[in-house]
Design a protein around this motif. Structure first.
Motif, PDB file in Angstrom:
ATOM      1  N   PHE A 117       0.903  -1.116  -0.133  1.00  0.00           N
ATOM      2  CA  PHE A 117      -0.004  -0.023  -0.141  1.00  0.00           C
ATOM      3  C   PHE A 117       0.888   1.248  -0.015  1.00  0.00           C
ATOM      4  O   PHE A 117       1.896   1.201   0.675  1.00  0.00           O
ATOM      5  CB  PHE A 117      -1.034   0.035   1.121  1.00  0.00           C
ATOM      6  N   ASN A 118       0.535   2.103  -0.857  1.00  0.00           N
ATOM      7  CA  ASN A 118       1.344   3.364  -0.996  1.00  0.00           C
ATOM      8  C   ASN A 118       0.798   4.802  -0.590  1.00  0.00           C
ATOM      9  O   ASN A 118      -0.262   4.999  -0.566  1.00  0.00           O
ATOM     10  CB  ASN A 118       1.616   3.534  -2.568  1.00  0.00           C
ATOM     11  N   TYR A 155      -5.587   9.070   0.695  1.00  0.00           N
ATOM     12  CA  TYR A 155      -4.494   8.766   1.252  1.00  0.00           C
ATOM     13  C   TYR A 155      -4.804   8.093   2.547  1.00  0.00           C
ATOM     14  O   TYR A 155      -4.096   7.199   2.809  1.00  0.00           O
ATOM     15  CB  TYR A 155      -3.795  10.295   1.572  1.00  0.00           C
ATOM     16  N   LEU A 156      -5.900   8.762   3.373  1.00  0.00           N
ATOM     17  CA  LEU A 156      -6.366   7.990   4.810  1.00  0.00           C
ATOM     18  C   LEU A 156      -6.587   6.526   4.448  1.00  0.00           C
ATOM     19  O   LEU A 156      -6.212   5.712   5.187  1.00  0.00           O
ATOM     20  CB  LEU A 156      -7.535   8.805   5.109  1.00  0.00           C
ATOM     21  N   VAL A 157      -7.107   6.110   3.202  1.00  0.00           N
ATOM     22  CA  VAL A 157      -7.499   4.779   3.197  1.00  0.00           C
ATOM     23  C   VAL A 157      -6.075   3.972   2.890  1.00  0.00           C
ATOM     24  O   VAL A 157      -5.991   2.868   3.567  1.00  0.00           O
ATOM     25  CB  VAL A 157      -8.222   4.628   1.678  1.00  0.00           C
ATOM     26  N   SER A 158      -5.347   4.449   2.144  1.00  0.00           N
ATOM     27  CA  SER A 158      -3.952   3.636   1.972  1.00  0.00           C
ATOM     28  C   SER A 158      -3.164   3.583   3.242  1.00  0.00           C
ATOM     29  O   SER A 158      -2.524   2.742   3.539  1.00  0.00           O
ATOM     30  CB  SER A 158      -3.281   4.599   0.828  1.00  0.00           C
ATOM     31  N   ALA A 159      -3.338   4.637   4.035  1.00  0.00           N
ATOM     32  CA  ALA A 159      -2.561   4.658   5.328  1.00  0.00           C
ATOM     33  C   ALA A 159      -2.884   3.938   6.275  1.00  0.00           C
ATOM     34  O   ALA A 159      -2.182   3.227   6.803  1.00  0.00           O
ATOM     35  CB  ALA A 159      -2.503   6.518   5.894  1.00  0.00           C
ATOM     36  N   ILE A 160      -4.254   3.654   6.418  1.00  0.00           N
ATOM     37  CA  ILE A 160      -4.686   2.598   7.118  1.00  0.00           C
ATOM     38  C   ILE A 160      -4.520   1.183   6.863  1.00  0.00           C
ATOM     39  O   ILE A 160      -4.026   0.488   7.728  1.00  0.00           O
ATOM     40  CB  ILE A 160      -6.450   2.617   7.322  1.00  0.00           C
ATOM     41  N   CYS A 161      -4.721   1.128   5.768  1.00  0.00           N
ATOM     42  CA  CYS A 161      -4.270  -0.441   5.158  1.00  0.00           C
ATOM     43  C   CYS A 161      -2.746  -0.627   5.170  1.00  0.00           C
ATOM     44  O   CYS A 161      -2.276  -1.777   5.670  1.00  0.00           O
ATOM     45  CB  CYS A 161      -4.418  -0.309   3.512  1.00  0.00           C
ATOM     46  N   LYS A 162      -1.866   0.357   4.957  1.00  0.00           N
ATOM     47  CA  LYS A 162      -0.344   0.250   5.200  1.00  0.00           C
ATOM     48  C   LYS A 162      -0.132   0.081   6.620  1.00  0.00           C
ATOM     49  O   LYS A 162       0.929  -1.066   6.919  1.00  0.00           O
ATOM     50  CB  LYS A 162       0.223   1.457   4.654  1.00  0.00           C
ATOM     51  N   ILE A 163      -0.669   0.366   7.497  1.00  0.00           N
ATOM     52  CA  ILE A 163      -0.413   0.181   8.849  1.00  0.00           C
ATOM     53  C   ILE A 163      -0.814  -1.097   9.221  1.00  0.00           C
ATOM     54  O   ILE A 163      -0.097  -1.741  10.067  1.00  0.00           O
ATOM     55  CB  ILE A 163      -0.976   1.268   9.780  1.00  0.00           C
ATOM     56  N   ILE A 164      -2.005  -1.566   8.954  1.00  0.00           N
ATOM     57  CA  ILE A 164      -2.634  -2.947   9.402  1.00  0.00           C
ATOM     58  C   ILE A 164      -1.504  -3.916   8.727  1.00  0.00           C
ATOM     59  O   ILE A 164      -1.070  -4.897   9.214  1.00  0.00           O
ATOM     60  CB  ILE A 164      -3.858  -3.102   8.842  1.00  0.00           C
ATOM     61  N   GLY A 169      -8.100  -4.439  14.697  1.00  0.00           N
ATOM     62  CA  GLY A 169      -6.883  -3.907  13.924  1.00  0.00           C
ATOM     63  C   GLY A 169      -7.204  -2.496  13.224  1.00  0.00           C
ATOM     64  O   GLY A 169      -6.374  -1.623  13.316  1.00  0.00           O
ATOM     65  N   ILE A 170      -8.537  -2.330  12.763  1.00  0.00           N
ATOM     66  CA  ILE A 170      -8.782  -0.855  12.184  1.00  0.00           C
ATOM     67  C   ILE A 170      -8.457   0.229  13.209  1.00  0.00           C
ATOM     68  O   ILE A 170      -7.951   1.271  13.007  1.00  0.00           O
ATOM     69  CB  ILE A 170      -9.908  -0.766  11.436  1.00  0.00           C
ATOM     70  N   ALA A 171      -9.201  -0.097  14.412  1.00  0.00           N
ATOM     71  CA  ALA A 171      -9.210   0.899  15.328  1.00  0.00           C
ATOM     72  C   ALA A 171      -7.867   1.125  15.837  1.00  0.00           C
ATOM     73  O   ALA A 171      -7.273   2.304  16.055  1.00  0.00           O
ATOM     74  CB  ALA A 171     -10.056   0.671  16.466  1.00  0.00           C
TER      75      ALA A 171
END
Length: 530
Positions: free
Chosen positions: A5-6, A258-267, A288-290
């Motif tokens: 995820f970028n 950006y926020l979608v990708s950032a959450i996915c990248k952290i998970i 995990g999302i929380a």
């Protein structure tokens, strides 16, 4: 090579998991390019503008000669006068042309090349004569895409450039010019002069009022997020519930790319290193999302930095956001109100059912955290919460019943003699200030946008995978109180919870201050009356 995820720059499908842009690109071509429109793609920072433009270049190449220029390549010194700017533009134009496949390229660029070889005599008028010659000779219609156009916007020479672009557009039956133009950036063209000066009478004089309105949706839908996650799932086999996860991510982000990708990248990359998530299957859950949101909210990223900067630059915008978050104030939407217009331009605000709303839950949480941190410095409620915090954590669980009991006690002692106006303006803020140090660092909370108004606010608290639903209500009679209990019970159904909490700020002189437990249908409601 493993895809990821970028969150840094342009997305490429060979290297990154990304939402499919096929429909978006098709619509831009059919609605704007094919119809010879000049448009401004102004969206908030990190909204996928560059990725969209790059995809457009590939999609349009069979029907058009497409030039994608980036105005970040033009340095500050090159805006000092027409000669410097036009030479820089010509050089980038030639370099960009060199990268595309087109017949008789040198012949096409003959006039522009000659212009670039004599930079000291360059003017905008001469530049446009040369550009017009290129357009006239081009074997296919010439489409110009300019990324980061507003990086030039605080320079008068760029405003003059736009004026000539407009003139050629209006005279295109007589003079060859670009078939279609897209300027991409954060600032709308009509707001360019906000970057140059703050005089009220000059801010909205547009040098380019020919631009068609850009109506293409840039936010990701829950279905688009699910499609991206399906690609991820093929590679990683986590057995996640794709649709549930996609909807939950959408609830937090409203599809802000950006926020979608950032959450996915952290998970994907970070949560497995946290003790409570032993593997990716555990991480791709609502818990995990929380947890990912909690990490994201603590990071100093350019998107958040830009948001805070604009609140300092435009204090009226900050006031609107505070009133919405803290007081549940209903502000009718009007794009003619300067602060609302600015908030929309930066994508911090949106129109929702005729009202001004914060664009997404992540922004709300970040802004609320900032406001509370600022207020905490002089807040007795915050100090009380900080002093009591260990009292409420038992076996790593949060005892919300005790939180409400203690809050009633402190509120009555400290603020009990204040009037109705004080409670309506500050009651909810005081509870949030009290709650913040109790869950800080481990849990998080947000205000539910759909239920928030001047009389009611729902606070959703996430703490170590457990969720608490708390309704804050201004009390106005028994009938209103019973309706509030019914509303909370319905909201508990939505979250699949059997227990909820109700804080009633009650102005009745005969009220019974304290905490009680009631049963409503099959729900348990702990009610604190203040």
């Amino acid at each position: 090579m493993r895809r990821e995820f970028n969150t840094e720059g342009q997305c490429e499908s060979d290297f990154h998991y990304m939402v499919k842009l096929d429909e978006r690109i098709k619509n831009i071509k059919e609605q704007y390019i094919d119809k010879r429109k000049y448009i401004v793609m102004n969206k908030g920072r990190q909204y996928g503008k560059t990725t969209t433009l790059m995809a457009l270049v590939e999609y349009l190449k069979n029907d058009y000669v497409v030039l994608l220029m980036d105005f970040q390549e033009i340095g500050t010194a090159e805006y000092k006068d027409e000669a410097a700017f036009t030479n820089a533009f010509a050089q980038i134009f030639i370099e960009t042309f060199a990268q595309i496949k087109v017949e008789k390229k040198e012949e096409l660029l003959q006039e522009v090349t000659a212009f670039a070889e004599n930079p000291e005599n360059g003017t905008l008028r001469k530049l446009f004569i040369c550009l017009s010659a290129v357009c006239a000779k081009s074997p296919k219609p010439l489409v110009l895409l300019i990324d980061e156009a507003d990086s030039a916007a605080n320079n008068q020479v760029f405003i003059d450039f736009l004026s000539l672009l407009r003139k050629y557009y209006l005279n295109r039956r007589q003079k060859a010019t670009f078939y279609s133009v897209i300027l991409a950036g954060v600032y709308d063209i009509k707001n360019l002069k906000l970057k140059m000066r703050q005089e009220e009478d000059e801010q909205y004089n547009s040098p380019w009022n020919i631009a068609a309105k850009f109506k293409i949706e840039m936010n990701f839908s829950a279905d688009q997020i699910a499609q991206m996650l399906q690609e991820y799932e093929k590679d990683n086999q986590t057995n996640m519930d794709i649709n549930t996860i996609a909807k939950e991510i959408y609830e937090y982000t409203s599809g802000y790319p950006y926020l979608v990708s950032a959450i996915c990248k952290i998970i994907d990359e970070e949560l497995s290193d946290i003790g409570s998530f032993s593997n990716k299957s555990d991480a791709w859950t609502r818990e995990g999302i929380a947890a990912a949101v909690n990490i994201l909210l603590k990071e100093n990223i350019p998107l958040f930095d830009s948001m805070i900067k604009q609140l300092h630059t435009f204090p009226d915008l900050r006031n609107i956001i505070e009133e919405i978050l803290y007081q549940g104030k209903i502000i009718p939407f009007s794009a003619d109100v300067k602060s609302v217009n600015i908030g929309m331009m930066f994508a911090f605000l949106k129109e929702e059912n005729g009202r001004v709303a914060i664009s997404n839950r992540i922004f709300e949480m970040r802004l609320l955290n900032m406001f509370i941190t600022e207020d905490a410095i002089h807040s007795e409620a915050f100090r009380c919460g900080e002093r009591d915090r260990t009292y409420f954590i038992q076996n790593e669980k949060l005892n919300m019943d005790l939180v409400l009991e203690k809050f009633v006690e402190h509120y009555t002692d400290i603020y009990g003699n204040n009037n109705e106006k004080f409670i309506e303006d500050y009651g909810r803020k005081l509870f949030l200030l009290y709650l913040k140090p109790i869950i800080n660092g481990t849990g998080n909370y947000y205000l539910e946008a759909q239920t928030r108004d001047a009389r009611r606010t729902d606070v959703i608290v996430d703490y170590r995978g457990e969720q608490f639903i708390i309704e804050l209500k201004i009390w106005h009679g028994n009938e209103y109180n019973e309706r509030g209990e019914a509303q909370l019970a319905g909201y508990l159904d939505y979250f699949h919870r059997k227990k909820g909490y109700l804080i009633s700020f009650n102005f009745n002189k005969k009220k019974n201050i304290g905490v009680k437990t009631i049963t409503f249908d099959d729900k348990t409601i702990v009610e604190a009356v203040i």
